[in-house]
Design a protein around this motif. Structure first.
Motif, PDB file in Angstrom:
ATOM      1  N   SER A 180      21.803 -11.196   3.821  1.00 23.53           N
ATOM      2  CA  SER A 180      23.265 -11.285   3.831  1.00 23.53           C
ATOM      3  C   SER A 180      23.927  -9.908   3.975  1.00 23.53           C
ATOM      4  O   SER A 180      25.060  -9.811   4.410  1.00 23.53           O
ATOM      5  N   HIS A 181      23.185  -8.835   3.616  1.00 22.06           N
ATOM      6  CA  HIS A 181      23.767  -7.488   3.742  1.00 22.06           C
ATOM      7  C   HIS A 181      23.846  -7.060   5.206  1.00 22.06           C
ATOM      8  O   HIS A 181      24.852  -6.540   5.656  1.00 22.06           O
ATOM      9  N   ASN A 182      22.760  -7.275   5.935  1.00 28.44           N
ATOM     10  CA  ASN A 182      22.714  -6.830   7.327  1.00 28.44           C
ATOM     11  C   ASN A 182      22.977  -7.958   8.316  1.00 28.44           C
ATOM     12  O   ASN A 182      22.954  -7.754   9.516  1.00 28.44           O
ATOM     13  N   ASN A 183      23.205  -9.162   7.765  1.00 28.13           N
ATOM     14  CA  ASN A 183      23.472 -10.332   8.591  1.00 28.13           C
ATOM     15  C   ASN A 183      22.367 -10.564   9.623  1.00 28.13           C
ATOM     16  O   ASN A 183      22.639 -10.772  10.799  1.00 28.13           O
ATOM     17  N   THR A 184      21.118 -10.476   9.175  1.00 30.83           N
ATOM     18  CA  THR A 184      19.988 -10.697  10.072  1.00 30.83           C
ATOM     19  C   THR A 184      19.160 -11.866   9.553  1.00 30.83           C
ATOM     20  O   THR A 184      19.237 -12.214   8.375  1.00 30.83           O
TER      21      THR A 184
END
Length: 119
Positions: A102-106
């Motif tokens: 969720s931090h890097n949206n990967t």
């Protein structure tokens, strides 16, 4: 889910940090364990902790009261539901598990391959 206590991958009293440290030490993609969730919420009794690509993912295991089943992550339409936590683990030993950062949206995916025991 009483059957869970006999499983090699279940780390009963392990907290988040201990679980993460154990997985970092294993340093193998697909390393995993299941621990009790920190919140002690009956709707989210366990957490699946997975190591992949030098990262540790903590994936909530939800208990769905209405059907007495379990599911991973946030509630979504068409989600897979399982009759036990063991079924989730067994399923994802053969079928890839989607890991969402969720931090890097990967998104990544891995299978559950290596049981990590917390000493």
């Amino acid at each position: 889910d009483a059957a869970i206590h006999s499983k090699a991958w279940y780390a009963a009293t392990c907290d988040r940090k201990t679980a993460e440290d154990a997985l970092y030490r294993s340093n193998k993609d697909g390393s995993f364990l299941v621990r009790k969730s920190s919140g002690q919420d009956s709707r989210q009794p366990y957490t699946l902790v997975v190591f992949y690509n030098r990262r540790v993912y903590n994936i909530p295991i939800r208990f769905i009261e209405s059907t007495r089943q379990y599911a991973l992550g946030r509630e979504k339409s068409g989600e897979e539901r399982f009759d036990s936590v063991a079924e989730i683990v067994e399923n994802h030993q053969h079928t890839s598990l989607v890991l969402i950062d969720s931090h890097n949206n990967t998104k990544d995916s891995t299978k559950l391959k290596h049981i990590v025991r917390v000493s």
